[in-house]
Enzyme design. Structure first.
Site, PDB file in Angstrom:
ATOM      1  N   CYS A   1       0.791  -1.236   0.000  1.00 37.22           N
ATOM      2  CA  CYS A   1       0.000   0.000   0.000  1.00 37.22           C
ATOM      3  C   CYS A   1       0.824   1.287   0.000  1.00 37.22           C
ATOM      4  O   CYS A   1       0.483   2.216  -0.739  1.00 37.22           O
ATOM      5  CB  CYS A   1      -1.035  -0.004   1.111  1.00 37.22           C
ATOM      6  SG  CYS A   1      -0.624  -0.923   2.567  1.00 37.22           S
TER       7      CYS A   1
ATOM      8  N   ARG B   1       7.617 -10.842   4.785  1.00 39.86           N
ATOM      9  CA  ARG B   1       7.274 -10.754   6.202  1.00 39.86           C
ATOM     10  C   ARG B   1       8.054 -11.811   6.956  1.00 39.86           C
ATOM     11  O   ARG B   1       8.107 -12.957   6.525  1.00 39.86           O
ATOM     12  CB  ARG B   1       5.759 -10.977   6.387  1.00 39.86           C
ATOM     13  CG  ARG B   1       4.959  -9.909   5.673  1.00 39.86           C
ATOM     14  CD  ARG B   1       3.478 -10.166   5.720  1.00 39.86           C
ATOM     15  NE  ARG B   1       2.800  -9.141   4.933  1.00 39.86           N
ATOM     16  CZ  ARG B   1       1.487  -9.059   4.785  1.00 39.86           C
ATOM     17  NH1 ARG B   1       0.703  -9.938   5.389  1.00 39.86           N
ATOM     18  NH2 ARG B   1       0.951  -8.105   4.055  1.00 39.86           N
TER      19      ARG B   1
ATOM     20  N   GLN C   1       1.146 -10.862  -3.740  1.00 38.20           N
ATOM     21  CA  GLN C   1      -0.297 -10.677  -3.633  1.00 38.20           C
ATOM     22  C   GLN C   1      -0.848 -10.169  -4.961  1.00 38.20           C
ATOM     23  O   GLN C   1      -0.187  -9.388  -5.636  1.00 38.20           O
ATOM     24  CB  GLN C   1      -0.606  -9.635  -2.554  1.00 38.20           C
ATOM     25  CG  GLN C   1      -0.055  -9.990  -1.190  1.00 38.20           C
ATOM     26  CD  GLN C   1      -0.221  -8.848  -0.195  1.00 38.20           C
ATOM     27  OE1 GLN C   1       0.068  -7.703  -0.515  1.00 38.20           O
ATOM     28  NE2 GLN C   1      -0.676  -9.181   0.995  1.00 38.20           N
TER      29      GLN C   1
ATOM     30  N   ASP D   1      -2.586  -7.793  -5.631  1.00 35.25           N
ATOM     31  CA  ASP D   1      -2.997  -6.674  -4.789  1.00 35.25           C
ATOM     32  C   ASP D   1      -3.546  -5.500  -5.610  1.00 35.25           C
ATOM     33  O   ASP D   1      -3.236  -5.364  -6.792  1.00 35.25           O
ATOM     34  CB  ASP D   1      -1.757  -6.181  -4.015  1.00 35.25           C
ATOM     35  CG  ASP D   1      -2.122  -5.569  -2.675  1.00 35.25           C
ATOM     36  OD1 ASP D   1      -3.318  -5.454  -2.381  1.00 35.25           O
ATOM     37  OD2 ASP D   1      -1.196  -5.199  -1.924  1.00 35.25           O
TER      38      ASP D   1
ATOM     39  N   HIS E   1      -5.125  -1.230  -4.705  1.00 33.22           N
ATOM     40  CA  HIS E   1      -5.622  -0.246  -3.750  1.00 33.22           C
ATOM     41  C   HIS E   1      -6.532   0.721  -4.467  1.00 33.22           C
ATOM     42  O   HIS E   1      -6.162   1.261  -5.509  1.00 33.22           O
ATOM     43  CB  HIS E   1      -4.451   0.452  -3.053  1.00 33.22           C
ATOM     44  CG  HIS E   1      -3.660  -0.510  -2.220  1.00 33.22           C
ATOM     45  ND1 HIS E   1      -2.572  -1.178  -2.711  1.00 33.22           N
ATOM     46  CD2 HIS E   1      -3.871  -0.968  -0.957  1.00 33.22           C
ATOM     47  CE1 HIS E   1      -2.121  -2.000  -1.773  1.00 33.22           C
ATOM     48  NE2 HIS E   1      -2.882  -1.903  -0.706  1.00 33.22           N
TER      49      HIS E   1
ATOM     50  N   LYS F   1     -12.439  -5.894   7.559  1.00 34.61           N
ATOM     51  CA  LYS F   1     -12.261  -6.537   6.260  1.00 34.61           C
ATOM     52  C   LYS F   1     -13.263  -7.652   6.042  1.00 34.61           C
ATOM     53  O   LYS F   1     -13.936  -8.086   6.981  1.00 34.61           O
ATOM     54  CB  LYS F   1     -10.842  -7.068   6.102  1.00 34.61           C
ATOM     55  CG  LYS F   1     -10.156  -7.440   7.410  1.00 34.61           C
ATOM     56  CD  LYS F   1      -8.772  -7.976   7.171  1.00 34.61           C
ATOM     57  CE  LYS F   1      -8.389  -8.916   8.288  1.00 34.61           C
ATOM     58  NZ  LYS F   1      -7.340  -9.850   7.994  1.00 34.61           N
TER      59      LYS F   1
ATOM     60  N   HIS G   1      -8.221  -1.904   0.372  1.00 34.22           N
ATOM     61  CA  HIS G   1      -7.151  -2.842   0.017  1.00 34.22           C
ATOM     62  C   HIS G   1      -7.859  -4.127  -0.378  1.00 34.22           C
ATOM     63  O   HIS G   1      -8.760  -4.556   0.335  1.00 34.22           O
ATOM     64  CB  HIS G   1      -6.266  -3.191   1.210  1.00 34.22           C
ATOM     65  CG  HIS G   1      -5.709  -2.019   1.957  1.00 34.22           C
ATOM     66  ND1 HIS G   1      -4.374  -1.867   2.180  1.00 34.22           N
ATOM     67  CD2 HIS G   1      -6.307  -0.955   2.550  1.00 34.22           C
ATOM     68  CE1 HIS G   1      -4.164  -0.773   2.890  1.00 34.22           C
ATOM     69  NE2 HIS G   1      -5.320  -0.199   3.126  1.00 34.22           N
TER      70      HIS G   1
END
Length: 709
Positions: free
Chosen positions: A405, A434, A452, A454, A456, A538, A584
């Site tokens: 993000c 991570r 991901q 991903d 945004h 979420k 997200h």
RNA sequence: GCCACCGUAGCUCAAUUGGCAGAGCAGCGGUUUUGUAAACCGCAGGUUGCGGGUUCGAGUCCCGCCGGUGGCUCCA
């Protein structure tokens, strides 16, 4: 008068004080023999329990593998029998807590001796003796005070703790035997089966560590897991089912099928995608990319690393330091400044404390520029923090990114945004790192480096609901297409904890939006209190792996917090600045985890469009090799194809191809050469007969376009 | 990170109480030319996860580390 209404609607009358057992006996002697417990108005009770006056809904629980309530009682009783067995083998055992769980039960114990799997048999044979003695489970109650005195005398702090947490004025105990028989007993809410002979077939499965009350700061107990079923047959069926499930394990299948490798030399939790796994992942990415473009997303690319200050702004660093790889190139000066920043922030005071000032002096001693600027003790906290941040911004520390993000936010901020531009949807297959706890890493489902799918979304508050709904739709669509339809959806909301940031008003708005979306989605969903991210609630899609562990795949998250931290803006129709809301979302979650689950879902036999190798051309003998090569060349124009013209027998070639779960085999012998056809065999052994290569290709093309599963 | 268990050839597994590290499959070479889930012969393959220790002698016993598995805790 007790009126007992049975499931078939019939009502039987009994005098007041009638027990459940008597009510069952009145229905029939066979049922009475079988009964384990009863349900009164949906609440499970012992057969010895007296029924309340008036009319009650009554159901008899008998040992049936498809009755969860009956199994629960039986497994709870099995836990008691196991606990007694353990206590008799190791008398110093302190019992803690032993509930039924899905597929079985466990008992937490405090015992210095570490129980090893080799000792399971000893425990089981002791259990067999207790079962054979067929001792009654006898309940008795004591007034709270008396019970507490008794427990204190027995000196088990855990049971005392359980008793303190228990509700009601009286506490119940269960003796495995008659009252005052001196038999083993346990503080327990119940209910239980009538006697120890009724627990059916059982097996101790494993022993593991577990923190008392799940608190990692407390001592670790031993948790002994067992399973119990009405009969040996059902136990065996369960064990067999476990065995079958393990055969689907992606950690076994993945390397076997050449999809990925996990290499200790590369690092724990860092997956290597081999060519076959990579083509599978690529195919999924293409699918997702198509959806993104259709749905108005804009692809972006950003680096895997960013300055520490980026993550100080987002709040990821240093709050989540424990789950990040250590920062790169952070100087001693930056480390100290960061410590100073933390102290200043923790002080929550407009006057710097002694520790804070001392630390500053220490840093400033080596750095003239800091001495020049200075650090007055009476500087308000916000100003002190700003001053430290200013120094930190000059530092060259970098972090492997734990989330995508911040980069996407900076793309958003790289242009002035008008309300006409919103929603802005920035998408990227973003790789994040991570530092997951060593004990949690495993296979592809929990890794330290992952990508991901991903994106945004930056939108106005008014657009939020539609954007969330659109994301949920995409996640559901993606799962549907790959046939992963057995999932649960969790509305992950905040609880009373203190990890959450942002105003209560924003949280209320965000949670209302989340709930509104799931409620109107028609999905099977539930609320997960305390499952929210620190920045917002979420919607999570949960799927089980081959041994029943549930994993979060897709996720849609609502975020009012990061827009504030980064001071995001757009110019509204009123020509004033406004703050956008962020969403997200990642429909697949991480590609690593998703592919891991997908391998298990299909047991490695992927549908044609996903299969790394879609077809293998096999020769019967080398006499047909030339024509087979010709077939291969044609097939390769539209399909991922392999060739096997080795000198193995055809039977073995088929066996090897089936082992690799290749969807279609084209078998070429002299007949096919003569007729210029191919003989088609599927991986599950069906022979589809012969046809021309063109016909085969057309059928495959159709199957692929449809993304059939 | 915590508790427990495990680590022998690419894979699956053998190796009396501590006493010469072995087999099948896969691989490679040859023979065979095959019709729908295992042809035959041969060869090669190892510092028994790594590092210490005990012992005349360690795959085996002890300690530390690394990695894996099952739980617990965690999962921005």
């Amino acid at each position: 008068m007790v009126k007992v209404r049975l499931p078939d609607g019939k009502v039987r009358e009994h005098p007041d004080g009638v027990t459940a057992a008597e009510a069952v006996r009145a229905i029939g002697p066979g049922l009475a023999r079988d009964a384990l417990a009863a349900q009164v108005d949906g609440r499970t009770v012992d057969l010895a329990a007296r029924l309340p006056s008036g009319e009650v809904e009554f159901r008899v629980l008998t040992p049936k593998a498809d009755d969860p309530a009956a199994l629960e009682v039986m497994r709870h009783s099995a836990a008691h029998v196991m606990a007694e067995a353990i206590c008799s083998l190791w008398p110093e055992t302190k019992l803690v807590y032993g509930p039924p769980v899905e597929n079985g039960f466990y008992y937490d114990i405090d015992l210095k001796h570490a129980i090893s799997p080799e000792e399971f048999e000893r425990i089981e044979s002791r259990m067999a003796e207790i079962v054979k003695e067929d001792r009654p489970f006898t309940r008795y109650e004591l007034p709270r005070g008396e019970a507490m005195t008794k427990l204190e005398r027995e000196g088990n702090p855990y049971k005392l703790d359980n008793a303190e947490r228990a509700e009601g004025d009286a506490l119940s105990f269960y003796v495995t035997g008659t009252r005052d028989s001196g038999c083993w007993e346990d503080l327990c809410r119940g209910p239980h089966v009538p006697s120890s002979g009724r627990i059916g077939a059982y097996k101790i499965m494993q022993v593991a560590g577990a923190y008392h009350h799940g608190d990692a700061s407390k001592a670790m107990l031993q948790r002994v897991y067992g399973t119990a079923w009405p009969s040996k047959k059902e136990l065996d069926a369960y064990l067999n089912q476990l065995e079958e499930a393990r055969k689907r394990d992606h950690r076994r299948l993945g390397p076997e099928l050449g999809l990925f490798a996990l290499d200790p030399l590369v690092g724990s939790g860092l997956a290597l995608w081999k060519p076959k796994g990579a083509i599978l992942r690529h195919t999924l990415e293409v699918f997702i990319r198509e959806e993104l473009l259709r749905r108005g997303y804009q692809p972006v690319y950003t680096p895997h690393i960013g300055k520490l200050d980026l993550y100080r702004t987002s709040g990821h660093f240093p709050y989540y330091k424990d789950s990040q790889f250590p920062p790169l190139y952070e100087s001693e000066r930056a480390r100290l400044l960061n410590a100073l920043w933390e102290i200043a922030r923790a002080s929550n005071s407009d006057r710097a404390g002694a520790e804070e000032l001392a630390l500053f002096s220490r840093i400033a001693a080596d750095h003239a520029d800091l001495r020049q600027v200075g650090y007055p003790a009476d500087l308000p906290m916000e100003d002190r923090l700003r001053r430290i941040r200013g120094w930190l911004q000059q530092e060259d520390g970098y972090l492997l990114r734990p989330m995508n993000c911040p980069h996407h936010i900076r793309i958003y901020q790289s242009d002035v945004r008008s309300y006409r531009d919103l929603p802005v949807r920035l998408a990227e297959f973003g790789t994040v790192y991570r530092y997951e706890q060593s004990g949690e890493i495993g296979g592809l489902t929990r890794v330290r480096g992952m990508t991901q799918d991903d994106a945004h979304i930056f939108c106005t508050p008014e657009q939020l609901h539609d954007e969330l709904a659109g994301c949920v739709d995409m996640a559901r669509h993606a799962l549907n297409v790959v046939g992963l339809t057995d999932y649960r959806v969790r509305a992950s909301l905040r609880d009373g904890g203190d990890k959450y940031v942002g105003s209560k008003e924003n949280w209320d708005l965000a949670e209302a939006a989340i709930l509104d979306v799931v409620q109107h989605s028609g999905m099977n969903w539930f609320v997960g209190r305390g499952e929210a991210a620190f920045y917002g609630p979420k919607i999570d899609f949960l799927v089980k792996d081959c041994i029943g562990r549930e994993w979060q795949l897709g996720t849609v998250q609502c975020d009012y917090n990061l827009p504030e931290r980064f001071e995001l803006k757009y110019i509204g129709a009123d020509n004033h600045e406004h703050r956008p809301v962020m969403v997200h979302r990642a429909p697949l979650g991480s590609l690593e985890r998703f592919v891991g689950i997908l391998i298990e879902h299909f047991a490695g036999a992927f549908p044609l469009w996903l299969a790394p190798v879609q077809v293998r051309v096999i020769t019967v003998s080398e006499k047909s090799r030339d024509y087979a090569r010709e077939v291969l060349r044609t097939v390769q124009k539209g399909l991922r194809a392999e060739f096997d013209d080795g000198d193995e027998r055809i039977g073995n070639k088929i066996r090897m191809a089936a082992h690799m779960k290749i969807p279609y085999l084209l078998i070429i012998g002299e007949q096919e050469v003569a007729n210029r056809t191919v003989s088609i065999r599927t991986r599950d052994g069906r022979q589809l007969g012969s046809c021309t290569v063109a016909e085969f290709m057309a059928a495959c093309a159709d199957e692929i376009v449809k993304r059939g599963v």
